[in-house]
Design a protein around this motif. Structure first.
Motif, PDB file in Angstrom:
ATOM      1  N   MET A  63      34.193  61.577  69.476  1.00  0.00           N
ATOM      2  CA  MET A  63      34.838  60.200  68.729  1.00  0.00           C
ATOM      3  C   MET A  63      33.798  59.169  68.728  1.00  0.00           C
ATOM      4  O   MET A  63      33.843  58.393  67.669  1.00  0.00           O
ATOM      5  CB  MET A  63      36.060  59.799  69.879  1.00  0.00           C
ATOM      6  CG  MET A  63      36.585  58.359  69.440  1.00  0.00           C
ATOM      7  SD  MET A  63      37.388  58.220  67.770  1.00  0.00           S
ATOM      8  CE  MET A  63      38.505  59.468  67.932  1.00  0.00           C
ATOM      9  N   ARG A  64      33.007  58.696  69.755  1.00  0.00           N
ATOM     10  CA  ARG A  64      31.620  58.029  69.571  1.00  0.00           C
ATOM     11  C   ARG A  64      30.970  58.285  68.492  1.00  0.00           C
ATOM     12  O   ARG A  64      30.700  57.382  67.492  1.00  0.00           O
ATOM     13  CB  ARG A  64      31.007  57.985  70.816  1.00  0.00           C
ATOM     14  CG  ARG A  64      29.876  56.934  70.725  1.00  0.00           C
ATOM     15  CD  ARG A  64      29.178  57.138  72.289  1.00  0.00           C
ATOM     16  NE  ARG A  64      27.710  56.559  71.934  1.00  0.00           N
ATOM     17  CZ  ARG A  64      26.676  57.327  71.628  1.00  0.00           C
ATOM     18  NH1 ARG A  64      26.804  58.241  71.269  1.00  0.00           N
ATOM     19  NH2 ARG A  64      25.762  56.467  71.517  1.00  0.00           N
ATOM     20  N   ASN A  65      30.677  59.628  68.251  1.00  0.00           N
ATOM     21  CA  ASN A  65      29.868  59.981  67.241  1.00  0.00           C
ATOM     22  C   ASN A  65      30.287  59.717  65.794  1.00  0.00           C
ATOM     23  O   ASN A  65      29.833  59.198  64.788  1.00  0.00           O
ATOM     24  CB  ASN A  65      29.400  61.498  67.249  1.00  0.00           C
ATOM     25  CG  ASN A  65      28.346  61.632  68.437  1.00  0.00           C
ATOM     26  OD1 ASN A  65      27.712  60.739  68.794  1.00  0.00           O
ATOM     27  ND2 ASN A  65      28.224  63.028  68.799  1.00  0.00           N
ATOM     28  N   MET A  66      31.669  59.998  65.599  1.00  0.00           N
ATOM     29  CA  MET A  66      32.424  59.689  64.394  1.00  0.00           C
ATOM     30  C   MET A  66      32.486  58.294  63.999  1.00  0.00           C
ATOM     31  O   MET A  66      32.253  58.004  62.722  1.00  0.00           O
ATOM     32  CB  MET A  66      33.888  60.509  64.653  1.00  0.00           C
ATOM     33  CG  MET A  66      33.978  62.003  64.458  1.00  0.00           C
ATOM     34  SD  MET A  66      35.457  62.823  64.909  1.00  0.00           S
ATOM     35  CE  MET A  66      36.380  62.423  63.184  1.00  0.00           C
ATOM     36  N   CYS A  67      32.635  57.422  65.127  1.00  0.00           N
ATOM     37  CA  CYS A  67      32.631  56.068  64.818  1.00  0.00           C
ATOM     38  C   CYS A  67      31.456  55.537  64.361  1.00  0.00           C
ATOM     39  O   CYS A  67      31.291  54.795  63.462  1.00  0.00           O
ATOM     40  CB  CYS A  67      33.343  55.311  66.041  1.00  0.00           C
ATOM     41  SG  CYS A  67      35.146  55.526  66.316  1.00  0.00           S
ATOM     42  N   ILE A  68      30.352  55.903  64.961  1.00  0.00           N
ATOM     43  CA  ILE A  68      29.034  55.660  64.577  1.00  0.00           C
ATOM     44  C   ILE A  68      28.679  55.944  63.273  1.00  0.00           C
ATOM     45  O   ILE A  68      28.181  54.959  62.313  1.00  0.00           O
ATOM     46  CB  ILE A  68      27.832  56.062  65.613  1.00  0.00           C
ATOM     47  CG1 ILE A  68      28.239  55.337  67.030  1.00  0.00           C
ATOM     48  CG2 ILE A  68      26.467  55.895  65.244  1.00  0.00           C
ATOM     49  CD1 ILE A  68      27.288  55.821  68.211  1.00  0.00           C
TER      50      ILE A  68
END
Length: 166
Positions: A63-68
């Motif tokens: 999730m963090r990587n997708m948001c970034i």
């Protein structure tokens, strides 16, 4: 991974994933969209999810990587839009020339910085990283980073003004 296993292990994480996405993206609709995309991605790769030891940590990392990625994509799109608007056809030649001179002066000023100062300025102002993130990447403590940024900004101002006059 079977459907019931997926429902049992991954679906209860949706609220935590939404909160993380909302915190990073600062927009409820975008957060919902990214959570939905994450679940599609997880479902599509359900055959490999049996090897995941900690579904919560794995999902949060994804999730963090997708948001970034989404944030970077938007910044890139905004930059392209600004670049397209930077030299409208109606600009008088003097303002275009002045803008080019300013860019040349700024480039010379950036070149006058040490590689460390340039790198830290880029991380802080172009990549929009926090002092903690810069500290993790460089191994320098927050105080050193703040001092380097302050020194770099002062030097940039001096060299930029000097180059603009000539």
């Amino acid at each position: 991974m079977t459907g019931p296993d997926f429902i049992e292990q991954y679906l209860p994480l949706k609220d935590a994933l939404y909160r993380l996405a909302f915190c990073l993206l600062e927009n409820g609709e975008d957060a919902s969209d990214v959570v939905q995309e994450l679940y599609v991605k997880l479902w599509d790769s359900r055959d490999t999810l049996d090897s995941v030891h900690n579904p919560k940590a794995y999902s949060i990392t994804l999730m963090r990587n997708m948001c970034i990625d989404l944030i970077r994509k938007r910044k890139h799109m905004e930059k392209e839009a600004l670049d397209e608007k930077s030299e409208p056809l109606g600009n008088p030649p003097d303002s275009v020339m002045e803008a080019r001179e300013n860019m040349a002066a700024l480039s010379k000023a950036m070149a006058a910085l040490s590689s460390t100062q340039r790198e830290i300025l880029q991380m802080r102002f172009f990549e929009d990283l926090s002092y903690d993130e810069i500290s993790q990447r460089t191994g320098k403590n927050n105080l050193n980073i703040r001092v380097l940024i302050s020194q770099a900004r002062k030097k940039l101002e001096r060299v930029y003004e000097k180059n603009r006059r000539y």
